[in-house]
Write a protein that holds these residues in place. Structure first.
Motif, mmCIF file in Angstrom:
data_model
loop_
_atom_site.group_PDB
_atom_site.id
_atom_site.type_symbol
_atom_site.label_atom_id
_atom_site.label_comp_id
_atom_site.label_asym_id
_atom_site.label_seq_id
_atom_site.Cartn_x
_atom_site.Cartn_y
_atom_site.Cartn_z
ATOM 1 N N LYS A 69 0.395 -3.629 56.809
ATOM 2 C CA LYS A 69 -0.756 -3.804 55.919
ATOM 3 C C LYS A 69 -2.090 -3.757 56.657
ATOM 4 O O LYS A 69 -3.015 -3.043 56.225
ATOM 5 N N GLN B 91 -6.956 5.361 56.193
ATOM 6 C CA GLN B 91 -6.961 5.717 54.780
ATOM 7 C C GLN B 91 -6.786 7.229 54.627
ATOM 8 O O GLN B 91 -7.090 7.995 55.544
ATOM 9 N N ARG C 140 6.892 -3.529 56.380
ATOM 10 C CA ARG C 140 5.780 -3.358 55.436
ATOM 11 C C ARG C 140 4.695 -4.413 55.635
ATOM 12 O O ARG C 140 3.498 -4.112 55.588
ATOM 13 N N SER C 141 5.084 -5.659 55.877
ATOM 14 C CA SER C 141 4.098 -6.735 56.006
ATOM 15 C C SER C 141 3.206 -6.532 57.236
ATOM 16 O O SER C 141 2.013 -6.822 57.207
ATOM 17 N N ARG C 142 3.777 -5.993 58.319
ATOM 18 C CA ARG C 142 2.994 -5.771 59.534
ATOM 19 C C ARG C 142 2.190 -4.472 59.468
ATOM 20 O O ARG C 142 1.283 -4.255 60.263
ATOM 21 N N THR D 205 -6.863 -5.740 47.450
ATOM 22 C CA THR D 205 -5.644 -5.867 48.249
ATOM 23 C C THR D 205 -5.944 -6.366 49.653
ATOM 24 O O THR D 205 -5.231 -7.213 50.200
ATOM 25 N N HIS D 206 -7.016 -5.850 50.252
ATOM 26 C CA HIS D 206 -7.365 -6.213 51.626
ATOM 27 C C HIS D 206 -8.447 -7.296 51.687
ATOM 28 O O HIS D 206 -8.993 -7.566 52.765
ATOM 29 N N ARG E 130 -2.880 -0.160 57.568
ATOM 30 C CA ARG E 130 -3.183 0.711 56.425
ATOM 31 C C ARG E 130 -4.617 0.533 55.952
ATOM 32 O O ARG E 130 -5.175 1.438 55.332
ATOM 33 N N ARG E 131 -5.220 -0.608 56.198
ATOM 34 C CA ARG E 131 -6.649 -0.724 55.889
ATOM 35 C C ARG E 131 -7.463 0.127 56.845
ATOM 36 O O ARG E 131 -8.469 0.715 56.468
#
Length: 706
Positions: free
Chosen positions: A468, A475, A464-466, A501-502, A471-472
């Protein structure tokens, strides 16, 4: 104001047919008594809402009538009052803020607008049924779909439980849901958006109503199921004499199904005409602009014509003509005086001063408001997204220990690629796996196997951390705008959430300034930022979802039916916006849709999906001008058209097979009108018809090399 014109009196010196013949008064009364009243008669209906800014006149003196066996279409932009008109007919306006301020509604000649709640409950679902625009909010999430359909049948048809169950399963089959016996036991969240809409239609038609109010009944449906549903509605209409009030933004559906059309703007009817008159000789500037904003191949190299501005809020209607703030022909008279309804011919009237004989401007033309689209930043050598052998299977578990007994093969070996600045359209029927592909790309679903690479970086298996940062850059705009928006947050916070978030923007103030500049670009007033999702129409909620996606400056936008709930004018604005952003920023789009007219206008390439697999892919011209797979041909033949170009519709037999147990061989062969015996033996390979055109069909393969 009513736009139902009456025949003008004969001119001086002429004689109308039958003039001079004396009829007994009693004979006229007997004749009138034998003429059946309209099934629905709406007279000067006014529905208002108490709001903080004052009284919102959502429906303001609307009159129309629908006869037995007739389809009357109500069209107009989101926020014009179409859905509120439908809710007012059924007395479903939210109280105490909403109320019917005047007028009356008659069903078969009897007033129903003043009936007490208990009597009205007996009419709803039995004599009047409604298909709602958003099936997820209309279906109860804690009951199976079969239970909800059976309940309607038991209450209104007085059938016993087993008989109601059989009837419900029969209705599920009639609206094109595969394996209706199994689907009877499923819950709404287990179905696709298109299937939920079909459940709503099955529920509405189960009791054979006198009046069917269809509020965007085919919005979430693909073209083949849309054709089936509209044919089912026409069949019911011819057999039972059912009257249909059709509320839609799809002008092709209106052209092929409605007998008469009412155009609504800002709470009023501005034009009413027969279908032929409306499409051939539209009179009101608003009607003409609506028709000219429909996308087509001929407009591909130019921006679409749009209507400037937005529909004013129901508490902010201007004095005089309510369209005056957006009309290209506005004069001083329009701003101070409301125009009357001018009769053009029997059955055709419009409320516009241009039609005043003294002005002699009835046929003034609307100046084109288009511009050439600069070439997009398409780079064939720079693949932004590459999908290889993607498989997504959902386990089916049963028993106390929830053992896996089978799998739903939602995606079964899909290969796709999207270049920088390119639009790839993914089309096919509901349940074929299009949305699942999109959710796998953004990793809302973990693929069973396969590869998804963004600029060569593998996304499958990332923590999940990688994920992020990816995911920006990727969309998604979801199909159901209401369920994708947090009902507890204001629009301002929904859009700004991703920015925070970003870490886009230096401060909250900076983010709010960017938000205020973004909202008008998607057709939203910045003042709407302090409202909640339930205060918006379906089309406006979809625009909120688009604004939320664009707020984080993505590289790839996955549009899952992003324009399906938008009216034609707003859809044109959104398509122009998508084109502009692509030209400016080199954005790539994976456009998942059933609206092939939008695909024809927007897409560079098209992939056709059936039961988890790509069956044909090629350039825009190759797919639309030279389709090779029988399934592609059937999809294109089912598209409703505004023009009168004749075409042969290919009716597909049977239902979409279950992805749990797909047919052996070519998955399409049980429904294919051109199937051969060898099609049932094994799945055909991909035949390369050109450098960009491929098809998985033996019929196409037999032509290769000739």
């Amino acid at each position: 104001m009513t736009l139902s014109p009456s025949n003008p009196p004969p001119a001086s010196g002429t004689q109308s047919p039958g003039a001079g013949i004396q009829y007994p008064e009693s004979g006229i009364q007997d004749l009138e008594s034998r003429i059946p009243p309209p099934v629905l008669d709406v007279r000067n209906l006014r529905t208002y809402f108490r709001a903080g800014a004052g009284i919102a006149k959502a429906v303001d003196s609307v009159s129309f009538a629908i006869n037995a066996g007739e389809t009357y279409a109500l069209v107009g932009e989101s926020g014009c009052g179409k859905s509120v008109t439908a809710l007012s007919i059924l007395q479903l306006v939210a109280k105490p803020s909403g109320y019917i301020a005047g007028g009356e509604v008659l069903l078969d000649g009897s007033v129903i607008s003043t009936l007490p709640p208990m009597e009205m409950r007996n009419i709803r679902g039995n004599k009047i049924s409604m298909i709602f625009q958003e099936p997820m909010t209309a279906l109860n999430p804690v009951f199976t779909v079969g239970n909800q359909i059976s309940e309607v049948i038991r209450i209104h048809q007085k059938l016993k439980k087993r008989a109601a169950m059989r009837k419900a399963i029969e209705m599920l089959g009639q609206v094109g849901i595969p394996e209706p016996l199994r689907r009877y036991e499923e819950y709404p969240h287990q179905m696709s958006g298109g299937m939920r809409q079909r459940v709503m239609i099955a529920m509405a038609l189960a009791c054979r109503p006198r009046l069917l109010v269809a509020d965007e009944p085919t919005t979430a449906l693909d073209v083949t199921i849309q054709a089936q549903i509209l044919e089912l509605m026409r069949e019911l209409q011819s057999r039972m004499g059912t009257a249909i009030l059709l509320i839609t933004h799809d002008m092709g559906v209106v052209r092929e199904n409605a007998a008469r059309v009412g155009v609504m703007y800002a709470g009023k009817l501005v034009e009413e005409a027969s279908r032929e008159d409306l499409f051939n000789e539209p009179a009101h500037p608003y009607t003409r602009l609506l028709l000219r904003s429909i996308p087509s191949r001929a407009k591909r190299e130019h921006t679409l014509e749009t209507i400037p501005g937005m529909v004013p809020g129901a508490t902010e209607f201007p004095a005089g003509c309510r369209f005056s703030t957006r009309c290209p022909f506005v004069v001083d008279r329009c701003r101070v005086q409301a125009p009357p309804a001018y009769t053009l011919k029997p059955g055709h009237a419009a409320a516009c001063f241009l039609l005043d004989p003294a002005l002699r401007q009835a046929r003034a033309s609307v100046a084109p408001a288009t511009k050439p689209i600069p070439p997009s930043a398409l780079r064939e050598d720079a693949v932004r997204l590459r999908i290889r052998d993607l498989v997504m299977r959902f386990p089916i578990r049963k028993g106390v220990f929830q053992r896996t007994v089978a799998h739903v093969r939602a995606v079964d070996g899909v290969n796709l690629s999207i270049a920088e600045g390119e639009t790839l359209a993914l089309v096919g029927e509901s349940g074929c796996g299009k949305t699942t592909v999109g959710k796998c790309v953004v990793r809302l679903l973990e693929p069973t196997s396969g590869s998804i690479a963004l600029y060569g970086d593998e996304l499958v298996g990332l923590r999940r951390s990688r994920l992020k940062p990816a995911r920006r850059r990727i969309q998604m705009i979801f199909q159901d705008p209401f369920s994708s928006l947090n009902p507890r947050l204001m629009v301002r916070d929904i859009i700004a959430e991703g920015m925070e978030t970003h870490r886009i923007g230096t401060s909250r103030h900076d983010r709010l300034q960017q938000l205020a500049a973004l909202m008008p670009r998607v057709g939203l007033d910045p003042d709407m930022a302090l409202r909640y999702p339930h205060e918006f129409s379906g089309g406006q909620r979809q625009r909120i979802g688009l604004a939320r996606a664009l707020a984080v400056n993505p590289d790839l936008l996955i549009c899952d039916e992003a324009t399906s709930s938008l009216d034609v004018s707003v859809r044109a604005q959104i398509l122009n916006l998508l084109k502009d952003l692509q030209s400016e920023l080199g954005l790539s789009y994976l456009f998942i849709t059933h609206d092939l007219s939008v695909v024809r206008y927007l897409a560079d390439r098209v992939s056709v999906m059936y039961l988890g697999r790509i069956v044909e892919e090629g350039g825009n011209e190759e797919i639309f001008e030279n389709p090779r797979h029988p399934y592609t041909k059937a999809l294109l033949s089912a598209v409703p058209r505004v023009d009168e170009t004749g075409r042969k519709r290919i009716a597909l037999s049977g239902d979409v097979p279950s992805p749990v147990n797909p047919p052996r061989g070519c998955h399409f062969h049980p429904r294919c009108p051109e199937a051969r015996p060898e099609c049932a033996r094994d799945y055909p390979p991909s035949f390369q018809l050109s450098d960009t055109h491929a098809c998985r069909c033996r019929l196409a393969g037999s032509d290769v090399g000739k």
